[in-house]
Scaffold this active site. Structure first.
Site, mmCIF file in Angstrom:
data_model
loop_
_atom_site.group_PDB
_atom_site.id
_atom_site.type_symbol
_atom_site.label_atom_id
_atom_site.label_comp_id
_atom_site.label_asym_id
_atom_site.label_seq_id
_atom_site.Cartn_x
_atom_site.Cartn_y
_atom_site.Cartn_z
ATOM 1 N NE ARG A 222 26.018 47.100 34.794
ATOM 2 C CZ ARG A 222 24.861 47.758 34.785
ATOM 3 N NH1 ARG A 222 23.737 47.117 34.947
ATOM 4 N NH2 ARG A 222 24.839 49.068 34.604
ATOM 5 C CB THR B 78 24.566 60.410 34.812
ATOM 6 O OG1 THR B 78 23.754 60.223 35.978
ATOM 7 C CG2 THR B 78 24.914 59.047 34.255
ATOM 8 C CD GLU C 80 19.918 55.421 39.166
ATOM 9 O OE1 GLU C 80 20.433 54.476 38.549
ATOM 10 O OE2 GLU C 80 19.095 56.189 38.635
HETATM 11 C C1 UD1 Z 1 21.718 55.127 34.304
HETATM 12 C C2 UD1 Z 1 20.635 55.874 35.106
HETATM 13 C C3 UD1 Z 1 19.481 54.918 35.412
HETATM 14 C C4 UD1 Z 1 18.941 54.349 34.120
HETATM 15 C C5 UD1 Z 1 20.061 53.696 33.287
HETATM 16 C C6 UD1 Z 1 19.569 53.347 31.919
HETATM 17 C C7 UD1 Z 1 21.781 57.536 36.486
HETATM 18 C C8 UD1 Z 1 22.261 57.876 37.819
HETATM 19 N N1 UD1 Z 1 21.202 56.362 36.358
HETATM 20 O O1 UD1 Z 1 22.206 54.081 35.139
HETATM 21 O O2 UD1 Z 1 18.453 55.599 36.098
HETATM 22 O O3 UD1 Z 1 17.925 53.399 34.397
HETATM 23 O O4 UD1 Z 1 21.164 54.620 33.112
HETATM 24 O O5 UD1 Z 1 20.520 52.588 31.241
HETATM 25 O O6 UD1 Z 1 21.914 58.317 35.581
HETATM 26 N N2 UD1 Z 1 28.566 58.284 32.313
HETATM 27 C C9 UD1 Z 1 29.401 59.384 32.223
HETATM 28 N N3 UD1 Z 1 30.027 59.839 33.345
HETATM 29 C C10 UD1 Z 1 29.849 59.267 34.560
HETATM 30 C C11 UD1 Z 1 28.987 58.158 34.636
HETATM 31 C C12 UD1 Z 1 28.352 57.696 33.508
HETATM 32 O O7 UD1 Z 1 29.590 59.935 31.150
HETATM 33 O O8 UD1 Z 1 30.455 59.753 35.521
HETATM 34 C C13 UD1 Z 1 27.880 57.815 31.107
HETATM 35 C C14 UD1 Z 1 28.190 56.373 30.725
HETATM 36 O O9 UD1 Z 1 29.289 56.281 29.836
HETATM 37 C C15 UD1 Z 1 26.877 55.908 30.080
HETATM 38 C C16 UD1 Z 1 25.823 56.757 30.758
HETATM 39 O O10 UD1 Z 1 26.493 57.849 31.354
HETATM 40 O O11 UD1 Z 1 26.850 56.177 28.690
HETATM 41 C C17 UD1 Z 1 25.062 55.973 31.820
HETATM 42 O O12 UD1 Z 1 25.971 55.449 32.735
HETATM 43 P P1 UD1 Z 1 25.805 53.996 33.336
HETATM 44 O O13 UD1 Z 1 26.927 53.739 34.228
HETATM 45 O O14 UD1 Z 1 25.515 53.023 32.262
HETATM 46 O O15 UD1 Z 1 24.502 54.251 34.240
HETATM 47 P P2 UD1 Z 1 23.523 53.185 34.801
HETATM 48 O O16 UD1 Z 1 24.029 52.702 36.095
HETATM 49 O O17 UD1 Z 1 23.208 52.204 33.759
HETATM 50 MG MG MG Z 2 23.840 51.839 31.812
#
Ligand code: UD1
Ligand code: MG
Length: 477
Positions: free
Chosen positions: A20, A84, A161
């Site tokens: 985003r 995550t 989510e």
């Molecule tokens: C996530 C949460 C959501 C919360 C939001 C808050 C999950 C599934 N969802 O969503 O409930 O409201 O954060 O901001 O956790 N990352 C990894 N590896 C991956 C995917 C992500 O390391 O495979 C890291 C990203 O770099 C980031 C964090 O995890 O720092 C969160 O990932 P992001 O994609 O921002 O999750 P959201 O969709 O925002």
């Molecule tokens: Mg996020």
């Protein structure tokens, strides 16, 4: 009584791209207050002195590793970003304290998070005896976030989510902020049960909540009131907001410590800067990196100071730039001065408008008030550098040194061709090009000699007049 404190480990999730942001660069390397967003999260986690800090990297892993050079963290590579939950499973493989202690899990996109918030989360977690404690917040607009599902008695039942939520669930205002505390030994069995049965085909860490509940484990959700602090950065607009928050907090702390900031909305001070009492910062001042300002300084508008140390009662007038420099007490700088790396100005020095200094030391009381370049130089006490003086320090291949003793006087518009030495009390006539050393107490004049032709102006005019009559003079030639 609360159970005793346990060692803390922390995991920071930093493998995702952050689409985003609409950027070629991974989201977590975008800067907030002059440093990558992730550095702020790391500082916050490190303030708790964890036994181990693990950072999960994936997208642009090398760039993240480089940005975090010197930070005491272990890195775990998540080659494919499967969510995550998957990221935490990868991190746990590198975790030293798996059977005891408390485990903090933090999204990497929380640059305004404060250590106090993590400390209170840890203590709530310890006191409740939960397997997992989730930090939440209530937002007027919760779009995009995971929603907290609470049961009849108010306890958390699960997190859904945004993309997987029903329209009714989307009306929930309480969100998951991405900050968790867990007992690793109890979280791990639940993590291994997570399946990617969702809109994004990802292993969601958030699924651990209902998995744990089904395993009769206790999960607690703690709502945090300061929403600004726990809002993740997902867009450029949120990046700007986070930057304002970080600078705003610093300004408030400085004001409490006795610093006058005329317009805090227009003053940007690195959180690591230290500023003495009764210093006044005018609007549009930017202090970057490790800056130290003494007491009673005045910094006027449009000035940028980076990684420099200034003494007390220093005045920096408008539109000056100072980087990697050391400035003593009672120094006056600017307006429009440029102090480049390696500048050292001792007590009472004055460097005025359009003066550039690089790798040079100006000892006590030196004055260079106008239009000069002083590079690779050592200028002795109370010397006076006339307007337009230039140290010619570069011969196209190497840099050379200019050394001036005490009380040297350089007349305006002079060039000092380095390497060159001028002894104590030497004088240089204005407009000189100095290529040889000048002994102490000597006057050096290195310029073309002036001669005056008496009556030349009138004679020249008469000649022109007779030449123009009839125009024959030129044609005869
Ligand atoms: C996530 C949460 C959501 C919360 C939001 C808050 C999950 C599934 N969802 O969503 O409930 O409201 O954060 O901001 O956790 N990352 C990894 N590896 C991956 C995917 C992500 O390391 O495979 C890291 C990203 O770099 C980031 C964090 O995890 O720092 C969160 O990932 P992001 O994609 O921002 O999750 P959201 O969709 O925002
Ligand atoms: Mg996020």
């Amino acid at each position: 009584m609360a159970p005793p404190r346990e060692p803390v480990s922390a995991i920071i999730l930093a493998a995702g791209m952050g689409t985003r942001m609409n950027s070629r660069r991974i989201k977590l390397l975008h800067e907030v207050a002059g440093r990558p967003m992730i550095s702020h999260v790391m500082d916050c986690a490190l303030a708790l002195r964890p036994r181990q800090l693990i950072t999960v990297i994936g997208h642009q892993a090398d760039a993240v590793r480089d940005a975090l050079d010197g930070v005491p963290t272990d890195f775990v590579l998540q080659k494919h970003q499967r969510g995550t939950g998957h990221a935490v499973i990868k991190a746990v493989a590198g975790l030293k304290l798996r059977s005891r202690g408390q485990l903090l899990i933090l999204n990497g996109d929380l640059p305004t998070l404060r250590p106090a918030t993590l400390r209170s989360l840890l203590s709530r977690h310890r006191r409740s005896g939960a397997a997992l404690t989730v930090l939440t917040a209530r937002l007027p607009d919760a779009a995009g976030y995971g929603r907290i599902i609470r049961g009849e008695h108010g306890g958390i039942q699960g997190i859904v989510e945004d993309r997987d939520a029903t329209s009714e669930q989307r009306r929930i205002r309480e969100i998951n902020v991405g900050i968790y505390c867990a007992n690793p030994a109890r979280l791990l069995p639940a993590l291994s049960k997570i399946r990617p049965n969702n809109a994004q085909r990802e292993y969601y860490l958030t699924d651990a909540v209902h998995r744990l509940i089904r395993m009769n484990e206790k999960v607690v959700a703690v709502c945090h009131n300061d929403t600004e602090e726990v809002l993740g950065v997902n867009s450029r607009a949120e990046l700007a907001q986070a930057t304002r928050t970080v600078y705003g907090r610093k300004n408030e702390a400085l004001q409490r410590a006795g610093v006058t900031i005329l317009d805090p909305d227009r003053t940007w001070v690195d959180p690591r800067a230290k500023i003495g009492k009764d210093t006044v910062l005018y609007p549009d001042v930017l202090l970057e990196g490790f800056v130290v300002l003494g007491e009673g300084c005045t910094v006027r508008s449009g000035t940028r100071i980076a990684d420099s140390r200034l003494g007390g009662s220093v005045t920096v007038k408008d539109h000056s730039v100072i980087t990697d420099s050391q400035i003593g007490d009672n120094v006056q700088i600017g307006p429009f001065a440029h102090l480049r790396p390696g500048t050292r100005l001792d007590k009472g020095v004055k460097v005025g408008n359009f003066v550039e200094v690089k790798k040079a030391r100006l000892h006590d009381g030196v004055k260079a008030s106008h239009l000069s370049y002083l590079g690779d130089a050592d200028i002795g006490e109370n010397s006076n550098i006339g307007a337009g003086t230039i140290t010619c320090n570069y011969d196209g291949v190497d840099k050379h040194q200019t050394t001036l003793g005490k009380n040297v006087f350089i007349g305006s518009d002079s060039q000092l061709v380095a390497p060159v030495k001028l002894g104590d009390g030497a004088y240089v006539g204005a407009g000189s090009t100095i290529t040889k050393d000048v002994p102490a107490g000597a006057l050096a004049v290195g310029r073309g000699r002036q001669f005056n032709k008496l009556g030349w102006v009138k004679k020249n005019a008469d000649k022109k007049k007779s030449g123009s009559k009839g125009g024959a003079t030129t044609s005869k030639k």
